[in-house]
Design an enzyme around this catalytic site. Structure first.
Site, PDB file in Angstrom:
ATOM      1  N   ASP A  94       0.857  -1.182   0.000  1.00 53.37           N
ATOM      2  CA  ASP A  94       0.000   0.000   0.000  1.00 53.37           C
ATOM      3  C   ASP A  94       0.894   1.234   0.000  1.00 53.37           C
ATOM      4  OD1 ASP A  94      -1.868  -1.973   0.376  1.00 53.37           O
ATOM      5  OD2 ASP A  94      -2.666  -1.188   2.249  1.00 53.37           O
ATOM      6  N   ASP A 139     -15.904  -3.375   0.005  1.00 47.89           N
ATOM      7  CA  ASP A 139     -15.375  -2.999   1.315  1.00 47.89           C
ATOM      8  C   ASP A 139     -16.563  -2.829   2.256  1.00 47.89           C
ATOM      9  OD1 ASP A 139     -12.928  -2.957   0.024  1.00 47.89           O
ATOM     10  OD2 ASP A 139     -13.058  -0.819  -0.413  1.00 47.89           O
TER      11      ASP A 139
END
Length: 244
Positions: free
Chosen positions: A12, A131
């Protein structure tokens, strides 16, 4: 369906650094140095996939596009790219890096017509990121509600979505174990393969996810636990691959 659990170490990126967030909250990041070095480390440890995320693009505050392209170019393994892919231009740029597939999250909720076209045009090079908090989807870097999980799943299934990446936002980066029931419920609602994200903390968590392979869990993303040394990628891969 795969007969073993594919592990995808996460890289990330924010402001050019490799980081991990707690519950996806901007400003909660722990920094782990150079993302190119991180990706290469996971490749050298035996990973066959890297999950590459541009957090700045996901939060709508810039991008690390050149760095993502550099990472994909440096790797010999397959890359799943995520973060801020919301229109034709950002999709084309992501696909042009040579990544194997892209994850589309917010746009699947906010631009359903565009998403339908992209699924039709690109097939299994597109996965949809779901998500989740409870039954509610999170959008815009997890800062906004995006509707009901199962209604959205039914729509995307009807449009031919090839794969889902399912993240329990409340588990992500918290080192508390994955939400196995959420994964079972999603797998029961779709015949498409599912990649699990959020909460993987121990080798026992990976074993628990391996037990869900027969119902549709194809892979698992591991981030914070790897960076914090809770287990090694080599040990995790030895577990998932068995005698493979």
């Amino acid at each position: 369906m795969s007969d073993y659990l594919e592990l995808l170490p996460a890289v990330d990126i924010t402001e050019g650094r490799a980081v991990q967030l707690a519950q996806g909250v901007a400003g909660s990041e722990r920094t782990y140095g150079d993302p190119v070095a991180a990706a290469m480390r996971w490749q050298e440890a035996g990973a066959e996939w890297i999950h590459l995320v541009d957090l700045d693009a996901a939060f709508g505050r810039g991008s690390n596009r050149e760095l993502q392209a550099e990472i994909v170019g440096a790797l010999d393994v397959q890359v799943e790219m995520s973060g801020g892919i919301r229109d034709d231009e950002s999709l084309a740029a992501a696909l042009a890096t040579g990544c194997r597939r892209v994850n589309i999250g917010t746009a699947a909720l906010e631009q359903p017509e565009w998403c339908r076209r992209v699924i039709a045009e690109h097939g299994d090079r597109v996965a949809i990121g779901l998500d989740v908090r409870g039954r509610t989807l999170a959008a815009r870097g997890w800062t906004k509600d995006g509707g009901d999980l199962y209604e959205t799943l039914a729509r995307l299934d009807a449009e031919g979505c090839a794969r889902y990446v399912v993240t329990d936002v409340n588990k992500d980066g918290m080192l508390q174990g994955p939400n196995l029931q959420l994964l079972r419920d999603v797998c029961a609602a779709t015949s498409a393969p599912v990649v699990a994200s959020g909460g993987v903390t121990t080798l026992a968590d990976i074993e628990a996810l391996m037990e869900l392979v027969p119902v549709g869990v194809e892979g698992a993303i591991a981030g914070t636990a790897l960076y914090e040394g809770r287990f090694t990628l080599e040990d995790a891969l030895a577990l998932t691959r068995g005698g493979r």
